[in-house]
Design an enzyme around this catalytic site. Sequence first.
Site, short mmCIF file in Angstrom:
data_model
loop_
_atom_site.label_atom_id
_atom_site.label_comp_id
_atom_site.label_asym_id
_atom_site.label_seq_id
_atom_site.Cartn_x
_atom_site.Cartn_y
_atom_site.Cartn_z
CD GLU A 212 -10.01 3.74 0.59
OE1 GLU A 212 -9.86 4.96 0.46
OE2 GLU A 212 -9.28 2.90 -0.01
CB SER B 235 -0.06 -8.02 -1.36
OG SER B 235 -0.98 -8.81 -0.63
CE LYS C 227 -4.22 -1.73 0.10
NZ LYS C 227 -5.13 -1.53 -1.06
#
Lengths: 261, 393
Positions: B111, B377, B89
């Site tokens: 969010e 990830s 991210k």
Amino acid sequence: MNRINQLFDQKKENILSIYFTAGYPELNSTLDIAQALEEAGADFLEIGIPYSDPLADGPVIQNSSLKSIENGMTLPILFDQLKDLRKRVTIPVLLMGYVNPILQYGVEKFCASCKEVGVDGVIAPDLPMYEYEEMYMDCFKSNNLSNIFLITPQTSDERIRKIDELSNGFIYLLSSSSTTGKDVSLSDITENYFSRLKNMNLKNPTMIGFGISDNKSFNKAAQYANGAIVGSAFVKLLSEDNYMEKIPDFISSLKGKQEFA
Amino acid sequence: MSYHVNERGYFGTFGGAYIPEMLYPNVEELRTKYLDIIYEPKFQEEYQQLLRDYVGRPSPLYLAERLSEKYGATIYLKREDLNHTGAHKINNTVGQILLAQRLGKKRIIAETGAGQHGVATATVCALKGIECVVYMGAVDIERQAPNVARMKMMGATVIPAISGSQTLKDATNEALRDWINNPVDTHYIIGSAVGPHPYPDMVARFQAIISEETKWQLKEKTGKENPDYIMACVGGGSNAIGMFYHFLDHADVKLIAVEAAGKGVDSGESAATTYLGTEGVLHGSRSIVMQTPDGQVIEPYSISAGLDYPGIGPQHAHLHTSQRAQYVSVTDDEALNAGLELTRLEGIIPAIESAHAFAYLNKMKFKGDETVVVCLSGRGDKDLDNYMKYFGF
């Protein structure tokens, strides 16, 4: 020329429009409320199509929308309820809703259903202007439907011109960028915004919405536009007991005139 | 066929900007400026430097020998779990915070589902001294407590989203409402490859670093230009699109995206969007959405907060319908077991999101000489509670 155009032809100021969510508080309350609003003195109506993810709405309309869906409201049911609309209501009626339920119903079918039951216009805030212009405008026009666009203080002059050109009916002015039901102090209205709009000499009438909740804010808004739209404050009333009996007082207190009571 | 965004903001028939006028000025500003800003040399210099010295890139491409042996293929892991803050991210938040600064924004909103994007956003806001507000579903706040604590420590305000299923979809609604109410000075850092144009394309470009590195790392390690398979988990789809990006136009690379089936695709408790969804509009773009015939969005379910989303990015919808990538799904049970397997075979605890990609390995039929890259990830620290409970440790 539809009922919206006729209304704005005949009446230039202090026009009052009321928004309420279809199927709220009860699945079959839609038409009773519409009729009561006309009898109480509303000039036109916006009936909300419920949606599960109403991202431009504050808590009051969000909750009404979710309750309406729980009650079983769908677009086919709404159009079925509206079959008797023109037996009971003579003032202009618009449907207001997010684009996804309309897309699933089918835009062309939606426009045809609107015409069939006597709906005069549509407010679909998340329908892109380019998509309306390229794909749906002809359909709206052939069904005599007004498509209503929104303007905020951040909307550019160029875009306002384009909106004015594509509009037929009225333009929906937001006094500030906000979700519905937010307490917008109209004294904070930038005079700039409204004088800018006034100087643009738009061909369409204007109505101010979002944050109009009482006689004071209604009068203030009506100074800057042809009238104002009340949504959350009315939907809140519908959550109370005996709401049908309270509608006449609510409308007359908004207008500040006792003769409607 | 093009797999990239066209000048109108669409991937095939998916994408666009289905937003109310209140969001238009901000989104339009982004649309007209994002490419110029991102590809400006000074921006690139600062972005690359932060990725290197702050995030810790390039992330390793790791040959997982025991996993390879088990599945009969040469399996590499792209170690996004080793990035600062523990997931992919941050690639996007570093890019977007630099963009927000150049747009003159003073306040950041985001969010988050699993909390990884929230943490990555809070982190870059702390780094740049910018106010940060993160919306997170009340249910997710509960199940991802360590990440909530990290965000708060970074100085972010975490606001629970209490509408709907109180998960990622609702957090996104609340963030969009915040942006409507704060039309000036606020930038919304969307964490996934969703939202109105230009977000899906912008997020993909920032995450594309994953495949850009993979390409040269693989060449360095194996001499091969491309792997045979690429596998990634997909909720909204940001790690998957980053992992696919530089391979999209190489038709011989098979792309596999693994969705969260929850308790089973037909159980009524699932987030397998491409299987359960139909064409519709959610959060500002036309894509594939889990919805009723009447267009009401269906509440999804997955044990993984980061995949618990009823939509999928519009570029993924295009890759799915054009059959460029294959969209499959695995259940909660399969993902948790794959997470434990990776831990026991390689000493790496994956996020439950990432574990979904690994769970599909045993449904693959490898011939023995293929090269596979799996996007790892994120790391699993945030999910220890769930793992412990499930396995009864």
